[in-house]
Structure formats: structure tokens, C-alpha cells
Write an enzyme that holds these catalytic residues in place. Sequence first.
Site, PDB file in Angstrom:
ATOM      1  N   VAL A 255      -9.705  23.105 -11.606  1.00 51.68           N
ATOM      2  CA  VAL A 255     -10.552  22.499 -12.133  1.00 51.68           C
ATOM      3  C   VAL A 255     -10.559  22.851 -13.820  1.00 51.68           C
ATOM      4  O   VAL A 255     -11.816  22.746 -14.558  1.00 51.68           O
ATOM      5  CB  VAL A 255     -12.085  23.126 -11.542  1.00 51.68           C
ATOM      6  CG1 VAL A 255     -12.299  22.542 -10.332  1.00 51.68           C
ATOM      7  CG2 VAL A 255     -12.055  24.517 -11.705  1.00 51.68           C
ATOM      8  N   ARG A 257      -7.513  22.211 -16.521  1.00 48.40           N
ATOM      9  CA  ARG A 257      -6.824  21.267 -17.666  1.00 48.40           C
ATOM     10  C   ARG A 257      -5.725  21.007 -16.500  1.00 48.40           C
ATOM     11  O   ARG A 257      -4.813  21.915 -16.487  1.00 48.40           O
ATOM     12  CB  ARG A 257      -6.354  21.903 -18.778  1.00 48.40           C
ATOM     13  CG  ARG A 257      -7.571  21.912 -19.725  1.00 48.40           C
ATOM     14  CD  ARG A 257      -8.221  20.610 -20.043  1.00 48.40           C
ATOM     15  NE  ARG A 257      -9.276  20.831 -21.282  1.00 48.40           N
ATOM     16  CZ  ARG A 257     -10.606  20.801 -20.992  1.00 48.40           C
ATOM     17  NH1 ARG A 257     -10.994  20.800 -19.695  1.00 48.40           N
ATOM     18  NH2 ARG A 257     -11.530  20.745 -21.737  1.00 48.40           N
ATOM     19  N   ASP A 281      -9.096  17.766 -10.313  1.00 47.99           N
ATOM     20  CA  ASP A 281     -10.204  17.341 -11.189  1.00 47.99           C
ATOM     21  C   ASP A 281      -9.857  17.318 -12.562  1.00 47.99           C
ATOM     22  O   ASP A 281     -10.483  16.341 -13.338  1.00 47.99           O
ATOM     23  CB  ASP A 281     -11.446  18.386 -11.197  1.00 47.99           C
ATOM     24  CG  ASP A 281     -12.546  17.777 -11.776  1.00 47.99           C
ATOM     25  OD1 ASP A 281     -13.230  16.714 -11.313  1.00 47.99           O
ATOM     26  OD2 ASP A 281     -13.138  18.555 -12.775  1.00 47.99           O
ATOM     27  N   GLU A 286      -5.863  11.426 -18.919  1.00 47.74           N
ATOM     28  CA  GLU A 286      -7.230  11.027 -18.314  1.00 47.74           C
ATOM     29  C   GLU A 286      -7.499   9.710 -19.201  1.00 47.74           C
ATOM     30  O   GLU A 286      -7.420   9.958 -20.391  1.00 47.74           O
ATOM     31  CB  GLU A 286      -8.116  12.118 -18.351  1.00 47.74           C
ATOM     32  CG  GLU A 286      -7.825  13.340 -17.768  1.00 47.74           C
ATOM     33  CD  GLU A 286      -8.691  14.404 -17.775  1.00 47.74           C
ATOM     34  OE1 GLU A 286      -9.879  14.430 -18.214  1.00 47.74           O
ATOM     35  OE2 GLU A 286      -8.434  15.585 -16.965  1.00 47.74           O
ATOM     36  N   HIS A 305     -12.592  14.503 -13.531  1.00 45.24           N
ATOM     37  CA  HIS A 305     -12.846  15.497 -14.254  1.00 45.24           C
ATOM     38  C   HIS A 305     -14.559  15.903 -14.708  1.00 45.24           C
ATOM     39  O   HIS A 305     -15.018  15.728 -15.605  1.00 45.24           O
ATOM     40  CB  HIS A 305     -12.248  15.264 -15.919  1.00 45.24           C
ATOM     41  CG  HIS A 305     -12.254  16.570 -16.484  1.00 45.24           C
ATOM     42  ND1 HIS A 305     -11.137  16.856 -17.451  1.00 45.24           N
ATOM     43  CD2 HIS A 305     -13.204  17.555 -16.628  1.00 45.24           C
ATOM     44  CE1 HIS A 305     -11.333  18.018 -18.119  1.00 45.24           C
ATOM     45  NE2 HIS A 305     -12.369  18.292 -17.741  1.00 45.24           N
TER      46      HIS A 305
END
Length: 344
Positions: A255, A257, A281, A286, A305
Amino acid sequence: VTTSEQLHVVVAGVPRSYQRPFPDGRWLTPEHEAAIRAVGPGIRLTHTCREELERGHIPSPDPDVLLVESCGRKRYGEELPEKAFASLVTPRLRWIQACSSGVGHILELGLLPESIPLTNAGGVHARALGESVMAAVLFHSKRLRERLENQERRLWTELHCTELHGKTMCVLGAGHIGVETARRARAFGIETIGIRRTPRPSEAFDAVEGPARLKEVLARSDFIVVACPLTPETEGMIGQAELRATKRGAYLINVARGRVTDEQAVLRAVRAGQLRGAFLDAFGQEPLPPEHPFWAEPGITVTPHDSHSSELIGDNIVALFTDNLRRFLNGEPLRNLVDPARGY
Ligand SMILES: NC(=O)c1ccc[n+]([C@@H]2O[C@H](COP(=O)([O-])OP(=O)(O)OC[C@H]3O[C@@H](n4cnc5c(N)ncnc54)[C@H](OP(=O)(O)O)[C@@H]3O)[C@@H](O)[C@H]2O)c1
């Protein structure tokens, strides 16, 4: 000690995942504004937005204090891109409070003189993140994905689940998120071992170790939670060698990076059964591109994320900011001061 008379506080950029922004790109409610003004008499508050800054409407006088959400070099929703952010960084500025916990994207702009303190929003997302980590732990151990699939097929099929009591969790990063995760995990009877740069005992963990003990801790952990910032030191910290050292069948939850892990090595470890699965996540790229193999890998759960998602984010940010503003005016140490050399 600074007097609040005519202290100019400028608020700009909607915090990521804020659930009720106004259509004009502002987000503070009247209650939020009142809470900021109540910190000291005469505080001057300007609440602006990306669009106004981009049209050249720069608040006057220059800000003393900024509460800001920036997307750095990228462009993302109502966050401030580089140029709009730069327009607020003038010689009069004395402190910046970021609305995000990770501030690598702000530091890499190189806009801030070292003399201006930058504080991050550590803690603002931590409780919601701790809950999301436990959702992932339960999703995996209670086989909720298969249960939903079986229900869709109207199958009355018993599944073999596992019990959390007595399991071990390695939490890489024993800060705000790590602590809130460990508290919740311990309530389920999980033994929690935190890893941090400067290890020292903590009431939230059964043990806290330094990075040198990481592989040893991984070797006995059923759950591995990545909750540290991305820095030159943590980049690739969960790599091929660390994944080889993990207990076979462990479950990875990231959760923080993506680049704290070697993502290709994670994929290989899941495919080889070294990891029983992963809840991810955060990713090196991204949004995660549609062709990325993580999307279709059985055992891997992808979320965009947003594990911090909470209706309380705005209230939490304002609570942190008003506490820090009071400290700033009293000349007390600020919470969540970023050390640019350390990167967090
Ligand atoms: N997924 C999301 O939605 C989301 C939301 C918010 C934040 N995040 C990410 O989560 C990160 C952590 O947030 P936080 O608020 O918990 O940060 P924090 O309170 O600053 O805690 C960071 C922890 O990481 C440890 N750490 C740093 N470098 C390390 C290293 N080389 N080896 C081992 N441990 C190391 C720190 O050790 P010391 O205590 O010894 O300094 C500290 O315990 C953020 O930086 C951000 O990237 C993700």
C-alpha cells in the site's frame, strides 16, 4: 513565535481522493475555514484553485503559509501542476503543509529552498489504510474471491480457510501506516514485526527491527506489508533475493509505492507459488496499463492506489493543519517535518 495578525494562509489543490470537492476546484467547507481562522486572530485565509492559478490569478499578498495538494510534474485532476504550484512559492513563504503523505513528487521539483519547512500529511490516511490492509488479509485468508465466484455459480462448496490467530506479519515501514496496520493485526492475534530505519520498541509491534534483519523476518512471516516511503534506500527493497528468502506461501500487500518492490520479481514469485498471492495498491507505472500482467494474474488483486479512501480525509487534513498552524505560531516543532536529504 509568530503573530497571527495578517498571516496569509493560502489553500490550493483538492486533496487526492477527497470525496466532496466543489465544482469550482475548491474543497474546504465553511467549517474547515472557520477551524483554520480560529487558530489565531487576524489570520487571512485565501482559498484558491488550480484553474484560477493557471489563469494567473495569484493571491495577494504572497502567501506566508501554504496548504497544498500538488501532482508534481504530472497533471492530475484538481491538484496543482508544477507551474501553478511554483506561482505560490515566493520569497515570503515560510512553511508548506502538503496534503499527501508521500512528497517525492514535490521534492523532485526542486522548487523549495532548504530554509522553508515542508510537512507531509502522514497519519491523515493511516487508519483507512490499516483497515484496507486488514481487508486484504481477510480477503485472502477467508477466500472471499472464490466465495463470490461460487455464489455466482450457485455452488454450495465448502472451502478450507485459514485462521489469523498465531500468524506473523512483517510490516516494512513502522510509521503512521505501519502502526495503524499493526494495531489492527494484533487485535486478530497476529504477531507483528515492524522494520524501520531507526529501530526502537513500540507498543504497536511485538518487535521492531532494522533493515539488516529484513530477510530473517521475511523468512518467518505469513503476511508482508509494504508501508514505507519510496526513497533511494527503499527502492527495490523487496527484490528477487528478499522474495527468495520469504516463507513459502506468504501473502504480499503493498500500500506504499510500487517501486519499493521489484514488480517483475513479485510476478515471478506469485507464478512460482513462493508468494501465495499479492494485494497491490501502488505501482511503478500508474495508472497500471491495461496490458500489464498483474491484471489477469490469479492470486493478484489490483486496486487503483486508493486504499486510503475515506470520507474523513478532508477533516483529517484540516485537523493536522490546524494543529501544525498553532505550533507554527507558538514556535513549537511541526509534526511530520520532511527531511529532504532522507526523502521523507
Ligand atoms: N496507498 C496509498 O493510498 C498511500 C497513502 C498514503 C501514503 N502512502 C505511502 O506510504 C508511505 C508511508 O506513509 P507513512 O505516513 O506511514 O510514513 P511515515 O510515518 O513517515 O513512516 C515511514 C516509515 O518507513 C520507515 N523507513 C523509511 N526508510 C526506510 C528504510 N530504508 N528501511 C526501513 N524502513 C524505512 C521509517 O523509518 P523511521 O521511523 O526509522 O524513520 C518509518 O517507520 C508514504 O511515504 C507513501 O509513499 C500510500
